[in-house]
Design an enzyme around this catalytic site. Structure first.
Site, PDB file in Angstrom:
ATOM      1  N   SER A  55     -14.362 -12.836  -0.128  1.00 45.86           N
ATOM      2  CA  SER A  55     -13.985 -12.946   1.283  1.00 45.86           C
ATOM      3  C   SER A  55     -14.960 -12.294   2.242  1.00 45.86           C
ATOM      4  CB  SER A  55     -12.580 -12.386   1.512  1.00 45.86           C
ATOM      5  OG  SER A  55     -12.625 -10.988   1.428  1.00 45.86           O
ATOM      6  N   LYS A  62       8.267   1.961   0.044  1.00 44.59           N
ATOM      7  CA  LYS A  62       8.827   1.286  -1.132  1.00 44.59           C
ATOM      8  C   LYS A  62       9.867   2.173  -1.823  1.00 44.59           C
ATOM      9  CE  LYS A  62       4.727   0.803  -2.991  1.00 44.59           C
ATOM     10  NZ  LYS A  62       3.930   1.392  -1.910  1.00 44.59           N
ATOM     11  N   THR A  63       9.433   3.399  -2.111  1.00 42.93           N
ATOM     12  CA  THR A  63      10.361   4.296  -2.800  1.00 42.93           C
ATOM     13  C   THR A  63      11.567   4.609  -1.935  1.00 42.93           C
ATOM     14  OG1 THR A  63       8.492   5.265  -3.947  1.00 42.93           O
ATOM     15  CG2 THR A  63      10.541   6.496  -4.002  1.00 42.93           C
ATOM     16  N   PRO A  97       0.820  -1.212   0.000  1.00 41.81           N
ATOM     17  CA  PRO A  97       0.000   0.000   0.000  1.00 41.81           C
ATOM     18  C   PRO A  97       0.855   1.264   0.000  1.00 41.81           C
ATOM     19  CG  PRO A  97      -0.226  -1.200   2.061  1.00 41.81           C
ATOM     20  CD  PRO A  97       0.621  -2.035   1.181  1.00 41.81           C
ATOM     21  N   PRO A  98       0.233   2.409  -0.265  1.00 48.32           N
ATOM     22  CA  PRO A  98       0.993   3.659  -0.334  1.00 48.32           C
ATOM     23  C   PRO A  98       1.638   4.015   1.002  1.00 48.32           C
ATOM     24  CG  PRO A  98      -1.231   3.949  -1.181  1.00 48.32           C
ATOM     25  CD  PRO A  98      -1.189   2.601  -0.546  1.00 48.32           C
ATOM     26  N   GLY A  99       2.785   4.616   0.917  1.00 47.17           N
ATOM     27  CA  GLY A  99       3.409   5.174   2.112  1.00 47.17           C
ATOM     28  C   GLY A  99       4.059   4.168   3.024  1.00 47.17           C
ATOM     29  N   VAL A 100       4.324   2.962   2.542  1.00 44.78           N
ATOM     30  CA  VAL A 100       4.960   1.983   3.417  1.00 44.78           C
ATOM     31  C   VAL A 100       6.473   1.950   3.226  1.00 44.78           C
ATOM     32  CG1 VAL A 100       2.951   0.507   3.663  1.00 44.78           C
ATOM     33  CG2 VAL A 100       4.540   0.133   1.766  1.00 44.78           C
ATOM     34  N   LYS A 124      -5.457  -7.239   6.737  1.00 46.35           N
ATOM     35  CA  LYS A 124      -6.795  -7.152   7.310  1.00 46.35           C
ATOM     36  C   LYS A 124      -6.737  -7.026   8.827  1.00 46.35           C
ATOM     37  CE  LYS A 124      -9.201  -9.564   3.598  1.00 46.35           C
ATOM     38  NZ  LYS A 124      -9.703 -10.869   3.159  1.00 46.35           N
TER      39      LYS A 124
HETATM   40  N1  LIG Z   1       9.849   1.490   7.799  1.00 44.49           N
HETATM   41  C1  LIG Z   1      10.017   2.803   7.649  1.00 44.49           C
HETATM   42  N2  LIG Z   1      10.907   3.432   8.402  1.00 44.49           N
HETATM   43  C2  LIG Z   1      11.081   4.759   8.276  1.00 44.49           C
HETATM   44  N3  LIG Z   1      10.415   5.542   7.435  1.00 44.49           N
HETATM   45  C3  LIG Z   1       9.496   4.973   6.659  1.00 44.49           C
HETATM   46  C4  LIG Z   1       9.263   3.582   6.724  1.00 44.49           C
HETATM   47  N4  LIG Z   1       8.294   3.285   5.826  1.00 44.49           N
HETATM   48  C5  LIG Z   1       7.964   4.451   5.223  1.00 44.49           C
HETATM   49  N5  LIG Z   1       8.687   5.461   5.721  1.00 44.49           N
HETATM   50  C6  LIG Z   1       8.597   6.853   5.303  1.00 44.49           C
HETATM   51  O1  LIG Z   1       7.300   7.106   4.789  1.00 44.49           O
HETATM   52  C7  LIG Z   1       7.341   8.002   3.692  1.00 44.49           C
HETATM   53  C8  LIG Z   1       6.606   7.447   2.518  1.00 44.49           C
HETATM   54  O2  LIG Z   1       7.310   6.339   1.979  1.00 44.49           O
HETATM   55  P1  LIG Z   1       7.495   6.077   0.443  1.00 44.49           P
HETATM   56  O3  LIG Z   1       7.432   7.336  -0.301  1.00 44.49           O
HETATM   57  O4  LIG Z   1       8.673   5.228   0.255  1.00 44.49           O
HETATM   58  O5  LIG Z   1       6.178   5.288   0.159  1.00 44.49           O
HETATM   59  P2  LIG Z   1       5.833   4.319  -1.033  1.00 44.49           P
HETATM   60  O6  LIG Z   1       5.710   2.944  -0.471  1.00 44.49           O
HETATM   61  O7  LIG Z   1       6.779   4.492  -2.134  1.00 44.49           O
HETATM   62  O8  LIG Z   1       4.384   4.820  -1.405  1.00 44.49           O
HETATM   63  P3  LIG Z   1       3.657   4.930  -2.825  1.00 44.49           P
HETATM   64  O9  LIG Z   1       3.118   3.580  -3.174  1.00 44.49           O
HETATM   65  O10 LIG Z   1       2.563   5.895  -2.561  1.00 44.49           O
HETATM   66  O11 LIG Z   1       4.681   5.413  -3.760  1.00 44.49           O
HETATM   67  C9  LIG Z   1       8.788   8.230   3.420  1.00 44.49           C
HETATM   68  O12 LIG Z   1       9.146   9.452   3.925  1.00 44.49           O
HETATM   69  C10 LIG Z   1       9.503   7.101   4.141  1.00 44.49           C
HETATM   70  O13 LIG Z   1      10.777   7.477   4.569  1.00 44.49           O
HETATM   71 MG   LIG Z   2       6.548   5.508  -3.981  1.00 44.79          MG
END
Ligand SMILES: Nc1ncnc2c1ncn2[C@@H]1O[C@H](COP(=O)(O)OP(=O)(O)OP(=O)(O)O)[C@@H](O)[C@H]1O
Ligand SMILES: [Mg+2]
Length: 794
Positions: free
Chosen positions: A701, A381-382, A376-379, A744
């Site tokens: 589900s 990945k980037t 999901p977003p913000g986890v 979930k």
């Molecule tokens: N496990 C973690 N530890 C520290 N910071 C985290 C962690 N997971 C996410 N973050 C922080 O959360 C912010 C969002 O993460 P990121 O941009 O990598 O999301 P993403 O998975 O690429 O989302 P999207 O799918 O929307 O592109 C970043 O600033 C990142 O450093």
């Molecule tokens: Mg990303």
């Protein structure tokens, strides 16, 4: 006429000597001086060389008398002592104005012509010719024609004078100043080097207009001859020194370009490009292309449209990292440190990355897998991708292919298109500046396809290690080796990624964070980062634990931490303002209460308490691209005839599970609501609705939740408000396993649920959920839906 000495007495051939009396009456007869190859004209001064004995005697006799003689041209220039029959019939009377004796015995005389005369008959032949003369006056018809003719003759003549070296320039002046058309004609006729015959014709013509007309024809012809002559001359010259001429032209061109301010620039541009090509370390095939294009560029004027196109192309060529690369840092301990410094937990992902590094260390040229982070977003990945690049010491570039439908986005347009550019891969490579960067391909699950071609097939070529060493961008039209690039793709969901692409990647899932993990991430990473980004010092602000919990719980509902970071940032900004305006001194302690004040109205509520108050509503758990979520299933009944209505944008599979749930409940009415009787089902219409109606939902589900909702409806017993459930139900009441249990349960926890009813066969998945989270939830595993109903209803 021969030799120049006679001319030394002549200041100007046109000067009329003052002592000459032209008004003297003509005698009846005059001695005749035959002229060879020349014709004299009235009112002109003619130098003559006299060599024949009889002619010398004639001149001497004349000089002793009136100084007058008649001059006439011989028809045949070859005849030695021409007699009367050898001479033309019309001549000119002249006065000898000067005489010079030359040592060789001949004499030179200067004769001023006066009137034109007809000669004959001849009265004597010895010792020289003497003939009777009669004046032959001009016929002048004044009028515009005559004027026009004079003007024309004057102009043409002056043009000729400019081009013919033998005509002195004073002639131009003299001709321009003559007003009398007759005199004009004589003067020009005498000056021209035309045949004796033609001159004689001009002399004999008494009609002035006719004479000028004839003269202007002759002049036109002469002019043409002169011009042709000079053209031939210049052509001949140009053949002779072509090299010199080219040099001259180049100099001129240079001068023109300098004047226009472009010559230097263009040359400088070409030189600069040549130098850059030399420095770019191009491989053989690219070097050839560059040289070819450069030589085309050199020949094109800067204004040509092609010029810019070629220039841009060459710039792309030299800016690409053909040889530049970074040395990998394969120190695994170091990599571990970098990854830990940037990211909390994510143990599985970090391990996989370290394994990858280890393999590279042992076998440097192994192509290595292409990783795909799904979650999901913000986890993170980037940001993980960025850390990987950082730990390896490689450049990092991100390209987003979400929404890309056109193959050309990936692979570029051919150069024949206006505004063509390389595709996103080559563009990112240029930005990276090295040929072995870490490339993050974001949103690979959102790539589309339409009539413009399928970008995923281009992507396939990029990601396939067996083809990507010869990747060919349409714009560059040259092979580029992508095999040193480390590709990491990211996606929110797996199932929209085309199978052949999935096949080439190794997927690593990032599920999302629990409340507790979020608190840790916030404390260790997000808070320090936001403090710094908002210009604060750690000594100026501090977040209390309950404040973080409140922000996570009441202001965000997400699997990742992006919104959490945003909210923390928002609090930091407000505190920064207070500090800047001097309102707060010392350390600001952000408590839960303070954070609520700063963030305003709470955004999210634990809804299930309110929603499940009445019978017929059950809390389901769904898996979505943004992590897990809770889902309410609402069922109501009204008098009717057993009709089932299903709303809430449900997909076919979900609708079918609603049907199956109803069939199951109806089949088991005895166990559930004995008091209602079977007729209840034929006497009521049932409506099942899944709110958040605008969001499409699908999948099997929710079967358990639907069955429980219907059971609750007919039994009149509400569902417990701290229970959520997931599982597929068969018609016979079996509960089948489902995916995404980790997400979930995280969603359930976020929503304040205490108990999760899950399929028994999912029990193994629970090990993925961290111990401390697992203990915060109570899991009830069921094999039969009847058991789920028991557990769920109050
Ligand atoms: N496990 C973690 N530890 C520290 N910071 C985290 C962690 N997971 C996410 N973050 C922080 O959360 C912010 C969002 O993460 P990121 O941009 O990598 O999301 P993403 O998975 O690429 O989302 P999207 O799918 O929307 O592109 C970043 O600033 C990142 O450093
Ligand atoms: Mg990303």
């Amino acid at each position: 006429m021969e030799g120049p000495p006679a001319l030394e007495v002549v200041e100007s051939p046109l000067g009329v000597e003052s002592e000459i009396r032209v008004d003297e009456p003509l005698p009846d007869a005059l001695p005749v001086l035959p002229l060879r190859e020349t014709v004299t004209f009235p009112e002109t001064l003619t130098p003559l060389a006299v060599g024949q004995e009889r002619s010398i005697k004639l001149v001497n006799d004349v000089l002793g008398a009136s100084r007058m003689l008649a001059m006439v041209a011989a028809r045949d220039p070859e005849s030695e002592e021409p007699g009367p029959g050898d001479l033309y019939g019309v001549g000119v009377v002249g006065v000898v104005v000067r005489m010079l004796k030359v040592p060789d015995g001949t004499i030179r005389i200067l004769v001023q012509g006066t009137q034109r005369v007809r000669l004959g008959p001849y009265v004597a032949e010895e010792p020289y010719l003497v003939a009777q003369i009669s004046e032959l006056p001009d016929v002048v018809e004044e009028g515009p024609e005559l004027q026009a003719l004079s003007g024309n003759v004057q102009r043409t003549f002056s043009e000729i004078v400019e081009q013919i070296p033998y005509l002195p320039e004073e002639l131009q002046m003299a001709v321009a100043n003559i007003e009398d058309p007759a005199a004009l004609g004589h003067l020009i006729a005498s000056a021209l080097r035309i045949s004796t015959e033609e001159k004689q014709q001009l002399l004999e013509e008494v009609d002035v207009a006719a004479r000028l007309r004839h003269l202007s024809q002759i002049l036109a012809r002469e002019l043409e001859v002169v011009q042709l002559g000079s053209q031939i001359q210049s052509q001949v010259e140009s053949e002779i020194d072509k090299g010199q001429r080219e040099f001259f032209l180049r100099q001129q061109l240079k001068a023109i370009q300098e004047e226009l301010g472009e010559g230097d620039e263009q040359q400088a541009e070409v030189n600069e490009l040549r130098q850059r090509i030399g420095e770019a370390n191009l491989p053989e095939h690219a070097r050839k292309a560059a040289d070819r294009e450069l030589s085309r560029l050199e020949k094109l004027p800067p204004a040509a449209a092609e010029h810019g196109v070629i220039r841009t192309y060459l710039e792309w060529l030299v800016e690409l990292p053909w040889a530049a690369h970074t040395e990998d840092n394969l120190d695994i301990a170091h990599a571990r440190k970098v990854l830990d410094a940037d990211h909390y937990d994510l143990e599985k992902v970090k391990d996989r990355i370290l394994e990858y590094l280890a393999v590279r260390k042992l076998k440097p040229d192994s192509p290595g897998p292409i990783l795909c982070f799904v979650g999901p977003p913000g986890v993170g990945k980037t940001s993980l991708g960025r850390s990987i690049a950082g730990s390896l010491g490689r450049a990092f570039e991100r390209i987003s292919v979400g929404g890309v439908r056109d193959e050309a986005e990936i692979r570029g347009h051919r150069r024949t298109y206006i505004g063509a550019m390389p595709g996103t891969i080559i563009r990112a490579l240029r930005d990276a500046g090295s040929r072995n960067p870490v490339f993050m391909i974001d949103e690979i699950d959102k790539m589309g396809a339409d009539f413009r071609g399928d970008p995923s097939s281009a992507m396939l070529e990029v990601l396939d290690p067996s083809q990507n060493d010869t990747f060919r961008d349409h714009y560059l039209d040259l092979e580029y080796d992508l095999s040193n690039v480390m590709f990491i793709a990211t996606a929110n969901v797996l199932d929209t990624i085309p199978a052949p692409l999935q096949d080439r990647m190794e997927t690593i899932e990032l599920a999302g964070y629990t409340l507790d993990e979020k608190k840790h991430i916030a404390r260790r990473y997000l808070v320090p980062r936001q403090i710094e980004e908002n210009g604060l010092r750690p000594s100026q602000i501090e977040f209390a634990d309950p404040a973080l919990a409140a922000i996570i719980d009441e202001y965000t509902r997400e699997a990742g931490v992006r919104n959490l970071e945003r909210q923390i940032g928002s609090i930091c900004r407000k505190v920064a303002r207070d500090v800047a305006e001097g309102r707060s001194k010392g350390k600001v302690k952000v408590s839960a209460k303070r954070s609520r004040e700063l963030l305003g109205r709470r955004r999210f509520f634990a809804e299930q308490r309110r929603r499940t108050k009445d019978p017929g509503v059950a809390t389901g758990l769904a898996w979505t691209p943004s992590g897990g979520d809770v889902l309410f299933i609402e069922a109501t009944a009204m008098p009717g005839a057993g009709k089932l209505t299903i709303t809430g944008q449900l997909g076919d599979v979900m609708k079918e599970s609603a049907q199956a749930a109803l069939s199951y409940v109806r089949g088991h009415w005895k166990d559930l609501a004995q008091e209602q009787g079977e007729t209840w089902f034929t006497a009521h219409d049932i409506h099942i609705h899944v709110p958040a109606g605008a969001v499409p939902k699908d999948g099997p589900s929710a079967g358990v939740a639907m069955t429980v909702a219907l059971a609750s409806l007919i039994s009149g017993r509400p569902v417990r408000n701290d229970v959520a459930m997931t599982g597929e139900v068969t018609l016979t009441g079996q509960v089948l396993p489902v995916g995404g249990l980790k997400e979930k349960s995280l969603a359930a926890q976020r929503a304040g649920i205490k108990r999760v009813i899950a399929p028994e066969r999912n029990e193994g998945d629970i090990s993925e959920i961290p111990e401390h989270e697992r203990s915060a939830l109570e899991f009830v595993y069921v094999e039969e839906v009847s058991r789920a109903i028991q557990e769920a209803l109050a």
